[in-house]
Design an enzyme around this catalytic site. Sequence first.
Site, PDB file in Angstrom:
ATOM      1  N   LYS A  13       0.840  -1.214   0.000  1.00 45.94           N
ATOM      2  CA  LYS A  13       0.000   0.000   0.000  1.00 45.94           C
ATOM      3  C   LYS A  13       0.874   1.263   0.000  1.00 45.94           C
ATOM      4  O   LYS A  13       0.640   2.188  -0.768  1.00 45.94           O
ATOM      5  CB  LYS A  13      -0.929   0.012   1.233  1.00 45.94           C
ATOM      6  CG  LYS A  13      -1.843  -1.202   1.332  1.00 45.94           C
ATOM      7  CD  LYS A  13      -2.759  -1.142   2.541  1.00 45.94           C
ATOM      8  CE  LYS A  13      -2.058  -1.140   3.876  1.00 45.94           C
ATOM      9  NZ  LYS A  13      -1.280  -2.370   4.171  1.00 45.94           N
ATOM     10  N   ARG A  88      -9.436   0.893   9.298  1.00 48.09           N
ATOM     11  CA  ARG A  88      -8.983  -0.473   9.559  1.00 48.09           C
ATOM     12  C   ARG A  88      -9.994  -1.254  10.388  1.00 48.09           C
ATOM     13  O   ARG A  88      -9.725  -2.407  10.730  1.00 48.09           O
ATOM     14  CB  ARG A  88      -7.700  -0.410  10.370  1.00 48.09           C
ATOM     15  CG  ARG A  88      -6.436  -0.626   9.582  1.00 48.09           C
ATOM     16  CD  ARG A  88      -5.299  -0.448  10.561  1.00 48.09           C
ATOM     17  NE  ARG A  88      -4.166  -1.224  10.227  1.00 48.09           N
ATOM     18  CZ  ARG A  88      -3.141  -0.752   9.507  1.00 48.09           C
ATOM     19  NH1 ARG A  88      -3.171   0.461   9.030  1.00 48.09           N
ATOM     20  NH2 ARG A  88      -2.113  -1.512   9.283  1.00 48.09           N
ATOM     21  N   ARG A 127      11.937  -5.920   4.515  1.00 46.49           N
ATOM     22  CA  ARG A 127      11.748  -4.469   4.348  1.00 46.49           C
ATOM     23  C   ARG A 127      12.670  -3.665   5.274  1.00 46.49           C
ATOM     24  O   ARG A 127      12.830  -3.994   6.438  1.00 46.49           O
ATOM     25  CB  ARG A 127      10.297  -4.091   4.678  1.00 46.49           C
ATOM     26  CG  ARG A 127      10.100  -2.574   4.696  1.00 46.49           C
ATOM     27  CD  ARG A 127       8.656  -2.163   4.737  1.00 46.49           C
ATOM     28  NE  ARG A 127       7.951  -2.650   5.907  1.00 46.49           N
ATOM     29  CZ  ARG A 127       6.653  -2.471   6.090  1.00 46.49           C
ATOM     30  NH1 ARG A 127       5.932  -1.846   5.189  1.00 46.49           N
ATOM     31  NH2 ARG A 127       6.063  -2.932   7.176  1.00 46.49           N
ATOM     32  N   ARG A 154      11.615  -2.041  11.014  1.00 49.93           N
ATOM     33  CA  ARG A 154      10.540  -1.641  11.928  1.00 49.93           C
ATOM     34  C   ARG A 154      10.348  -2.702  13.006  1.00 49.93           C
ATOM     35  O   ARG A 154      10.430  -3.896  12.722  1.00 49.93           O
ATOM     36  CB  ARG A 154       9.219  -1.479  11.136  1.00 49.93           C
ATOM     37  CG  ARG A 154       9.055  -0.115  10.536  1.00 49.93           C
ATOM     38  CD  ARG A 154       7.899   0.003   9.567  1.00 49.93           C
ATOM     39  NE  ARG A 154       6.643  -0.611   9.950  1.00 49.93           N
ATOM     40  CZ  ARG A 154       5.514  -0.504   9.239  1.00 49.93           C
ATOM     41  NH1 ARG A 154       5.504   0.205   8.118  1.00 49.93           N
ATOM     42  NH2 ARG A 154       4.408  -1.086   9.627  1.00 49.93           N
ATOM     43  N   ARG A 165      -0.122  -9.263  13.251  1.00 48.37           N
ATOM     44  CA  ARG A 165      -0.716  -8.252  12.358  1.00 48.37           C
ATOM     45  C   ARG A 165      -1.620  -8.917  11.321  1.00 48.37           C
ATOM     46  O   ARG A 165      -2.670  -8.369  10.957  1.00 48.37           O
ATOM     47  CB  ARG A 165       0.388  -7.435  11.676  1.00 48.37           C
ATOM     48  CG  ARG A 165       1.087  -6.481  12.641  1.00 48.37           C
ATOM     49  CD  ARG A 165       2.410  -5.988  12.090  1.00 48.37           C
ATOM     50  NE  ARG A 165       2.274  -5.134  10.930  1.00 48.37           N
ATOM     51  CZ  ARG A 165       3.277  -4.885  10.081  1.00 48.37           C
ATOM     52  NH1 ARG A 165       4.462  -5.433  10.271  1.00 48.37           N
ATOM     53  NH2 ARG A 165       3.077  -4.100   9.057  1.00 48.37           N
TER      54      ARG A 165
END
Length: 208
Positions: A13, A88, A127, A154, A165
């Site tokens: 996204k 969300r 990432r 992160r 998640r």
Amino acid sequence: MRFILVGPPGAGKGTQAVHLAAHFGIPHISTGDIFRLNLKNGTPLGLQAKGFMDKGELVPDSVTNEMVADRLTHPDVKAGFLLDGYPRTTAQAEFLKNALATMGSPLDAVLEMTIDNAEIVKRLSGRRTCRGCGKIYPTSQPSCDACGGELYQRDDDKEEVIQRRLEVYAEQTAPIVGFYRNEGLLRSISALGSVDEVASHAISALSK
Ligand code: AP5
């Protein structure tokens, strides 16, 4: 153009939002980025959000809704906007619908990005994010080519948090896809393929 990007963590996204915001000439509003900026600046909002984010849980609706309502008062949203990572929950979707109705600016579309969990884990564990400007990179990148900042992983991209998640997405966020299908706003694309290919499919879907 006013639209939302919906999809599980790691669907791409944020990556697509940069392309789409530039293509449509609208601001990219990411609730995750706003929370991370607040955390970096040590604000009470950032510290409050950190406890939830580090565990892969959602920040409470009341906090998130208030933050988004404030962001939607900024003058740049007159041109339209792209919301990334919000809403969300169904309660957030209802809140947004009412807020936009009050502004006389309803949504034009909701773009769902679909992807399987194995690919998500691969993408998120690989990432790296710039500490300075938040730009996203693969692990092979040594430093940020936009601002020279240090790249870091992160806290919520550790494998055990990624699993939580994904559960939270399935339980709390996936129902908003049905909500927007009922509203007649939903368009879906696959998140697989190169970044340019996905961007091209996204632009076609949004331009219909
Ligand atoms: P947030 O920051 O929104 O995270 P997320 O939705 O989990 O999404 P990600 O940023 O992890 O992934 P993405 O889909 O943007 O993928 P990306 O482009 O980076 O939220 C973080 C937390 O904040 C939440 O868990 C929650 O605690 C809190 N929060 C935020 N909003 C909230 C809300 N509304 N309510 C309550 N709490 C909220 O790509 C991922 C990787 O894949 C990158 O490495 C990228 O380079 C790579 N990639 C992208 N596209 C491709 C491609 N086509 N091919 C190959 N690799 C690709």
